[in-house]
Write a protein that holds these residues in place. Structure first.
Motif: not given
Length: 336
Positions: A165-176, A300-307
Protein backbone atom coordinates in the motif's frame (compact mmCIF):
# COMPACT_ATOMS: atom_id res chain seq x y z
CA UNK A 1 29.69 23.80 16.63
CA UNK A 2 28.15 26.92 15.10
CA UNK A 3 30.92 28.67 13.19
CA UNK A 4 30.65 31.19 10.37
CA UNK A 5 33.84 32.67 8.93
CA UNK A 6 32.27 35.76 7.35
CA UNK A 7 33.35 39.22 8.40
CA UNK A 8 31.39 41.46 6.00
CA UNK A 9 30.44 44.56 8.09
CA UNK A 10 26.89 44.70 6.69
CA UNK A 11 26.15 41.21 7.93
CA UNK A 12 25.54 40.05 11.49
CA UNK A 13 28.35 38.35 13.39
CA UNK A 14 28.18 34.62 13.97
CA UNK A 15 26.79 35.08 17.49
CA UNK A 16 24.26 37.66 16.30
CA UNK A 17 23.17 35.45 13.40
CA UNK A 18 22.52 32.50 15.72
CA UNK A 19 20.78 34.64 18.31
CA UNK A 20 18.58 36.40 15.75
CA UNK A 21 17.56 33.58 13.43
CA UNK A 22 18.01 30.23 15.15
CA UNK A 23 17.90 30.66 18.93
CA UNK A 24 14.17 31.58 18.91
CA UNK A 25 13.27 28.16 17.46
CA UNK A 26 15.56 26.08 19.68
CA UNK A 27 13.91 23.38 21.74
CA UNK A 28 14.56 22.81 25.43
CA UNK A 29 17.17 20.16 24.64
CA UNK A 30 19.12 22.72 22.61
CA UNK A 31 19.74 24.87 25.70
CA UNK A 32 19.21 28.09 23.71
CA UNK A 33 22.11 27.05 21.43
CA UNK A 34 24.56 28.22 24.10
CA UNK A 35 26.45 24.92 24.18
CA UNK A 36 28.23 22.79 21.58
CA UNK A 37 25.93 19.81 22.13
CA UNK A 38 22.25 19.14 22.73
CA UNK A 39 20.77 17.07 25.54
CA UNK A 40 17.68 14.87 25.37
CA UNK A 41 16.32 12.84 28.26
CA UNK A 42 16.15 9.10 27.69
CA UNK A 43 12.77 7.46 27.19
CA UNK A 44 12.16 4.12 28.87
CA UNK A 45 10.80 1.48 26.54
CA UNK A 46 11.49 3.41 23.32
CA UNK A 47 14.08 3.19 20.54
CA UNK A 48 15.77 6.26 19.09
CA UNK A 49 15.32 6.73 15.33
CA UNK A 50 17.83 8.91 13.45
CA UNK A 51 17.87 10.22 9.89
CA UNK A 52 20.09 12.62 7.95
CA UNK A 53 19.44 14.05 4.49
CA UNK A 54 21.07 16.93 2.66
CA UNK A 55 19.58 19.09 -0.08
CA UNK A 56 21.73 21.03 -2.53
CA UNK A 57 20.87 24.04 -4.71
CA UNK A 58 20.62 23.02 -8.35
CA UNK A 59 20.09 19.36 -7.44
CA UNK A 60 17.14 19.19 -5.02
CA UNK A 61 15.74 22.70 -5.42
CA UNK A 62 16.11 25.73 -7.65
CA UNK A 63 18.41 28.45 -6.25
CA UNK A 64 15.64 31.02 -6.75
CA UNK A 65 12.94 28.97 -4.98
CA UNK A 66 11.37 30.86 -2.04
CA UNK A 67 13.70 30.51 0.96
CA UNK A 68 10.73 29.60 3.19
CA UNK A 69 9.95 26.66 0.91
CA UNK A 70 13.59 25.56 0.79
CA UNK A 71 13.69 25.46 4.59
CA UNK A 72 10.38 23.59 4.81
CA UNK A 73 11.57 21.01 2.28
CA UNK A 74 14.92 20.51 4.04
CA UNK A 75 13.11 19.55 7.25
CA UNK A 76 10.20 17.70 5.64
CA UNK A 77 12.33 15.27 3.62
CA UNK A 78 13.95 14.08 6.84
CA UNK A 79 10.70 13.89 8.79
CA UNK A 80 9.22 11.82 5.97
CA UNK A 81 11.65 9.03 6.85
CA UNK A 82 10.66 9.27 10.51
CA UNK A 83 7.00 9.14 9.47
CA UNK A 84 7.54 5.91 7.53
CA UNK A 85 8.97 4.34 10.69
CA UNK A 86 6.03 5.41 12.85
CA UNK A 87 8.40 7.65 14.82
CA UNK A 88 7.46 10.68 16.88
CA UNK A 89 9.84 13.59 16.17
CA UNK A 90 12.03 14.75 19.06
CA UNK A 91 14.19 17.39 17.39
CA UNK A 92 16.68 18.13 14.63
CA UNK A 93 20.21 19.35 14.00
CA UNK A 94 20.96 21.77 11.17
CA UNK A 95 24.15 22.16 9.12
CA UNK A 96 23.89 25.20 6.85
CA UNK A 97 26.59 25.94 4.23
CA UNK A 98 26.06 29.46 2.88
CA UNK A 99 27.57 30.65 -0.43
CA UNK A 100 29.15 34.11 -0.74
CA UNK A 101 26.01 35.81 -2.09
CA UNK A 102 23.76 35.09 0.90
CA UNK A 103 21.80 38.01 2.28
CA UNK A 104 20.26 38.71 5.64
CA UNK A 105 16.87 39.06 3.95
CA UNK A 106 17.21 35.54 2.52
CA UNK A 107 18.30 34.13 5.88
CA UNK A 108 15.39 35.79 7.68
CA UNK A 109 12.91 34.20 5.27
CA UNK A 110 14.70 30.83 5.51
CA UNK A 111 14.52 30.89 9.30
CA UNK A 112 10.79 31.72 9.17
CA UNK A 113 10.15 28.73 6.94
CA UNK A 114 12.24 26.48 9.15
CA UNK A 115 10.45 27.69 12.26
CA UNK A 116 7.07 27.10 10.60
CA UNK A 117 8.07 23.54 9.75
CA UNK A 118 9.41 22.88 13.24
CA UNK A 119 6.26 24.24 14.87
CA UNK A 120 3.89 22.38 12.55
CA UNK A 121 5.58 19.04 13.16
CA UNK A 122 6.55 19.35 16.81
CA UNK A 123 10.23 18.97 15.93
CA UNK A 124 12.38 21.68 17.57
CA UNK A 125 15.86 22.77 16.57
CA UNK A 126 18.52 21.35 18.93
CA UNK A 127 21.72 22.75 17.43
CA UNK A 128 24.02 22.49 14.43
CA UNK A 129 26.68 24.27 12.46
CA UNK A 130 26.83 27.18 10.01
CA UNK A 131 29.73 27.46 7.58
CA UNK A 132 30.90 29.39 4.54
CA UNK A 133 31.11 27.59 1.19
CA UNK A 134 32.10 28.71 -2.33
CA UNK A 135 28.80 27.14 -3.34
CA UNK A 136 26.28 25.90 -3.93
CA UNK A 137 23.97 26.43 -0.96
CA UNK A 138 23.79 23.15 0.96
CA UNK A 139 21.49 22.28 3.84
CA UNK A 140 21.85 19.11 5.88
CA UNK A 141 19.42 18.14 8.62
CA UNK A 142 19.63 15.28 11.09
CA UNK A 143 16.22 14.42 12.48
CA UNK A 144 15.71 12.46 15.68
CA UNK A 145 12.58 10.55 16.65
CA UNK A 146 11.50 7.64 18.80
CA UNK A 147 9.27 4.57 18.58
CA UNK A 148 8.17 1.94 21.09
CA UNK A 149 11.07 -0.46 21.57
CA UNK A 150 11.26 -3.16 18.90
CA UNK A 151 8.26 -1.83 16.98
CA UNK A 152 9.86 0.12 14.10
CA UNK A 153 8.70 -1.27 10.71
CA UNK A 154 11.92 -1.76 8.74
CA UNK A 155 12.39 -2.28 4.98
CA UNK A 156 13.48 -5.89 5.24
CA UNK A 157 10.42 -7.21 7.11
CA UNK A 158 8.02 -7.83 4.19
CA UNK A 159 6.45 -11.31 3.95
CA UNK A 160 5.31 -13.28 0.93
CA UNK A 161 1.64 -12.59 0.30
CA UNK A 162 1.63 -9.19 2.04
CA UNK A 163 -0.44 -6.44 0.48
CA UNK A 164 1.51 -3.40 -0.74
CA UNK A 165 0.00 0.00 0.00
CA UNK A 166 0.99 3.62 -0.51
CA UNK A 167 -0.32 6.77 1.15
CA UNK A 168 -1.74 9.91 -0.40
CA UNK A 169 -1.14 10.59 -4.08
CA UNK A 170 1.84 9.80 -6.28
CA UNK A 171 3.43 11.91 -9.02
CA UNK A 172 2.36 15.41 -8.03
CA UNK A 173 5.88 16.61 -7.27
CA UNK A 174 7.35 15.06 -10.41
CA UNK A 175 4.72 16.82 -12.52
CA UNK A 176 5.20 20.00 -10.52
CA UNK A 177 8.91 19.90 -11.33
CA UNK A 178 8.07 19.35 -15.00
CA UNK A 179 5.87 22.45 -14.90
CA UNK A 180 8.61 24.40 -13.17
CA UNK A 181 11.00 23.46 -15.98
CA UNK A 182 8.54 24.08 -18.82
CA UNK A 183 5.07 25.46 -18.09
CA UNK A 184 4.14 25.33 -21.78
CA UNK A 185 4.18 21.54 -22.14
CA UNK A 186 1.12 20.35 -24.12
CA UNK A 187 -0.40 18.36 -21.24
CA UNK A 188 -0.31 21.44 -19.02
CA UNK A 189 -3.13 22.89 -21.11
CA UNK A 190 -5.46 20.34 -19.51
CA UNK A 191 -4.90 21.88 -16.08
CA UNK A 192 -6.65 24.85 -14.54
CA UNK A 193 -4.79 27.39 -12.40
CA UNK A 194 -5.67 25.61 -9.17
CA UNK A 195 -4.36 22.29 -10.45
CA UNK A 196 -1.12 23.88 -11.61
CA UNK A 197 -0.70 25.53 -8.22
CA UNK A 198 -1.32 22.20 -6.48
CA UNK A 199 1.41 20.40 -8.44
CA UNK A 200 3.93 23.20 -7.92
CA UNK A 201 3.20 23.33 -4.19
CA UNK A 202 3.64 19.57 -3.81
CA UNK A 203 7.11 19.94 -5.32
CA UNK A 204 8.02 22.88 -3.09
CA UNK A 205 6.38 21.79 0.17
CA UNK A 206 6.22 18.02 0.75
CA UNK A 207 4.01 16.85 3.61
CA UNK A 208 5.59 14.18 5.84
CA UNK A 209 2.89 11.69 6.88
CA UNK A 210 3.61 11.85 10.61
CA UNK A 211 -0.09 11.40 11.41
CA UNK A 212 0.07 7.79 10.22
CA UNK A 213 2.31 6.64 13.09
CA UNK A 214 -0.39 4.83 15.13
CA UNK A 215 -1.66 2.90 12.10
CA UNK A 216 1.82 1.96 10.90
CA UNK A 217 2.92 0.75 14.32
CA UNK A 218 -0.23 -1.35 14.61
CA UNK A 219 -0.26 -2.90 11.12
CA UNK A 220 2.80 -2.30 8.91
CA UNK A 221 5.38 -5.06 8.55
CA UNK A 222 7.83 -3.32 6.19
CA UNK A 223 7.77 0.41 5.54
CA UNK A 224 9.76 3.21 3.88
CA UNK A 225 9.06 6.60 2.43
CA UNK A 226 8.76 7.25 -1.30
CA UNK A 227 11.43 9.81 -2.10
CA UNK A 228 13.25 8.67 -5.25
CA UNK A 229 10.26 7.22 -7.14
CA UNK A 230 7.54 4.68 -6.34
CA UNK A 231 8.73 1.96 -8.73
CA UNK A 232 12.36 2.14 -7.69
CA UNK A 233 11.61 2.48 -3.99
CA UNK A 234 9.30 -0.53 -4.02
CA UNK A 235 12.03 -2.48 -5.80
CA UNK A 236 14.41 -1.52 -2.97
CA UNK A 237 11.95 -2.59 -0.28
CA UNK A 238 11.35 -5.99 -1.88
CA UNK A 239 15.07 -6.52 -2.49
CA UNK A 240 15.81 -5.78 1.17
CA UNK A 241 13.37 -8.58 2.06
CA UNK A 242 14.78 -10.90 -0.66
CA UNK A 243 11.32 -11.16 -2.22
CA UNK A 244 9.58 -10.41 -5.51
CA UNK A 245 6.23 -8.77 -6.09
CA UNK A 246 3.90 -6.90 -8.36
CA UNK A 247 2.92 -3.26 -8.74
CA UNK A 248 -0.32 -2.53 -10.59
CA UNK A 249 0.33 0.82 -12.24
CA UNK A 250 -3.38 1.41 -12.84
CA UNK A 251 -3.95 1.32 -9.07
CA UNK A 252 -1.41 4.01 -8.24
CA UNK A 253 -3.34 6.87 -6.56
CA UNK A 254 -3.34 10.18 -8.41
CA UNK A 255 -4.54 13.60 -7.35
CA UNK A 256 -7.18 15.36 -9.41
CA UNK A 257 -4.44 17.48 -11.00
CA UNK A 258 -2.21 14.52 -11.87
CA UNK A 259 -5.18 12.55 -13.19
CA UNK A 260 -6.08 15.44 -15.51
CA UNK A 261 -2.50 15.53 -16.81
CA UNK A 262 -2.39 11.75 -17.35
CA UNK A 263 -5.77 11.82 -19.12
CA UNK A 264 -4.26 14.30 -21.59
CA UNK A 265 -0.92 12.45 -21.87
CA UNK A 266 -1.10 8.76 -20.75
CA UNK A 267 2.68 8.31 -20.76
CA UNK A 268 2.83 10.64 -17.77
CA UNK A 269 1.60 7.81 -15.54
CA UNK A 270 5.02 6.16 -15.76
CA UNK A 271 6.68 9.51 -15.10
CA UNK A 272 4.50 9.96 -12.04
CA UNK A 273 5.43 6.51 -10.73
CA UNK A 274 9.18 7.01 -11.20
CA UNK A 275 9.78 10.74 -10.77
CA UNK A 276 10.25 10.92 -6.99
CA UNK A 277 9.82 13.69 -4.42
CA UNK A 278 6.47 12.21 -3.33
CA UNK A 279 7.39 11.76 0.34
CA UNK A 280 4.51 9.34 0.85
CA UNK A 281 4.63 6.13 2.89
CA UNK A 282 5.05 2.76 1.17
CA UNK A 283 4.37 -0.30 3.31
CA UNK A 284 3.29 -3.93 3.42
CA UNK A 285 0.45 -5.30 5.54
CA UNK A 286 -1.09 -8.71 6.14
CA UNK A 287 -4.01 -9.14 3.68
CA UNK A 288 -6.38 -9.86 6.57
CA UNK A 289 -5.57 -6.43 8.07
CA UNK A 290 -5.83 -4.27 4.94
CA UNK A 291 -9.40 -3.08 5.47
CA UNK A 292 -8.78 -2.14 9.11
CA UNK A 293 -5.49 -0.46 8.19
CA UNK A 294 -7.08 1.59 5.42
CA UNK A 295 -9.95 2.60 7.68
CA UNK A 296 -7.58 3.69 10.40
CA UNK A 297 -5.42 5.69 7.98
CA UNK A 298 -8.52 7.39 6.56
CA UNK A 299 -9.56 8.38 10.09
CA UNK A 300 -6.12 9.97 10.49
CA UNK A 301 -6.72 12.05 7.37
CA UNK A 302 -4.46 10.20 4.93
CA UNK A 303 -5.86 7.67 2.41
CA UNK A 304 -3.93 4.45 1.86
CA UNK A 305 -4.25 2.63 -1.48
CA UNK A 306 -3.62 -1.05 -2.26
CA UNK A 307 -1.25 -1.18 -5.28
CA UNK A 308 0.10 -4.75 -5.37
CA UNK A 309 1.26 -7.82 -3.51
CA UNK A 310 4.55 -9.23 -2.29
CA UNK A 311 5.75 -12.37 -4.09
CA UNK A 312 8.02 -15.16 -3.00
CA UNK A 313 11.78 -15.50 -2.77
CA UNK A 314 13.36 -15.82 -6.20
CA UNK A 315 10.33 -14.33 -7.95
CA UNK A 316 10.78 -11.20 -10.08
CA UNK A 317 9.49 -7.73 -9.38
CA UNK A 318 6.95 -6.81 -12.06
CA UNK A 319 5.21 -3.58 -12.93
CA UNK A 320 1.89 -4.20 -14.67
CA UNK A 321 -0.41 -1.97 -16.64
CA UNK A 322 -3.74 -3.22 -17.89
CA UNK A 323 -2.90 -6.57 -16.32
CA UNK A 324 0.21 -7.05 -18.46
CA UNK A 325 3.88 -6.69 -17.41
CA UNK A 326 5.60 -3.59 -18.76
CA UNK A 327 9.27 -2.63 -18.89
CA UNK A 328 10.39 0.48 -17.03
CA UNK A 329 14.07 1.17 -17.56
CA UNK A 330 14.43 3.82 -14.87
CA UNK A 331 12.44 3.21 -11.72
CA UNK A 332 13.65 6.12 -9.65
CA UNK A 333 16.00 9.09 -9.33
CA UNK A 334 19.66 8.33 -8.69
CA UNK A 335 22.48 10.78 -7.95
CA UNK A 336 25.09 8.59 -9.64
Amino acid sequence: MWRLAISTPSRPSEDDLIARYFRPMAGEGGMALLDDAARLPGEAGRDLVLKVDAIVAGVHFFPDDPPEAIAWKALAVNLSDLAAKGAAPRGFLLALALPPDWTEEWLAAFSRGLNDGAAATGCPLLGGDTVKTPGPLTISITALGSVPAGRMPVRMAAHEGDAILVSGAIGDAALGLALRLDAAQPWAAALDSGQRAHLLDRYLRPQPRLALAPALLAHARASMDVSDGLVGDLRKLLAASNLGGTLELDRVPLSEAAAAAVAREPTLLERAATGGDDYEVLCTVRPSEVAEFQSRCASLGVPMTLIGFVGGAGQPFEVRRGGEPIAISRGSFSHF
